[in-house]
Design an enzyme around this catalytic site. Structure first.
Site, mmCIF file in Angstrom:
data_model
loop_
_atom_site.group_PDB
_atom_site.id
_atom_site.type_symbol
_atom_site.label_atom_id
_atom_site.label_comp_id
_atom_site.label_asym_id
_atom_site.label_seq_id
_atom_site.Cartn_x
_atom_site.Cartn_y
_atom_site.Cartn_z
ATOM 1 N N ASP A 59 -6.174 1.093 -2.830
ATOM 2 C CA ASP A 59 -6.938 0.902 -1.596
ATOM 3 C C ASP A 59 -7.726 -0.406 -1.634
ATOM 4 O O ASP A 59 -7.839 -1.099 -0.620
ATOM 5 C CB ASP A 59 -7.863 2.090 -1.336
ATOM 6 C CG ASP A 59 -7.155 3.253 -0.665
ATOM 7 O OD1 ASP A 59 -6.107 3.033 -0.018
ATOM 8 O OD2 ASP A 59 -7.647 4.388 -0.776
ATOM 9 N N HIS A 109 0.835 -1.204 0.000
ATOM 10 C CA HIS A 109 0.000 0.000 0.000
ATOM 11 C C HIS A 109 0.870 1.253 0.000
ATOM 12 O O HIS A 109 0.615 2.203 -0.747
ATOM 13 C CB HIS A 109 -0.919 -0.039 1.229
ATOM 14 C CG HIS A 109 -2.008 0.969 1.224
ATOM 15 N ND1 HIS A 109 -2.083 1.986 2.145
ATOM 16 C CD2 HIS A 109 -3.084 1.118 0.420
ATOM 17 C CE1 HIS A 109 -3.166 2.702 1.917
ATOM 18 N NE2 HIS A 109 -3.796 2.204 0.871
#
Length: 134
Positions: A64, A34
């Protein structure tokens, strides 16, 4: 602040390099991926015709969504649960993606839109979208 037992989950990272992970390796690997998202928008930055007015970095919805799925499938059930709750539920953030113009919300829960209605007769443009609850 970095989540205990991780090196990548929180603001920035405290690793000595890209291959180092903390005790909760599965959760930490999700956070590392991420953190390395190639499509991010820093606070105050403008990109794709959007401006990030939040006080924190926002990411593409692809990144996400990948993070969400990674945490849900993590072998570290407790740490991934808390990291997921913090990021997706407590931080009031949005993601962005290229989509036909949003005309409304078909389904909403806890103040967030779960299913958007779009005008497919118009060209796609980058827009902000709510994150799923964890």
């Amino acid at each position: 602040i970095i989540y205990p037992g991780t090196l990548w989950c929180g603001h920035g990272n405290v690793s000595s390099g890209p291959n180092e992970l903390g005790r909760f390796k599965h959760t930490d690997a999700c956070c590392r991926t991420h953190d390395m998202c190639p499509d991010v928008m820093s606070a105050g930055e403008s990109k794709h015709g959007l401006t990030n007015t939040a006080s924190h970095t926002r990411l593409s919805c692809d990144c996400d969504d990948t993070f969400y799925d990674c945490l849900k499938n993590s072998g570290d059930k407790i740490s991934s649960y808390f990291v997921g709750k913090m990021y997706f539920n407590l931080i009031d953030t949005k993601c962005y993606k290229l989509e036909h113009p949003v005309t409304g919300c078909g389904e909403r829960t806890e103040g967030r839109c779960l299913r958007y209605t779009v005008d497919k007769s118009k060209p796609k443009a980058y827009q902000w979208f709510d994150l799923r609850k964890y």
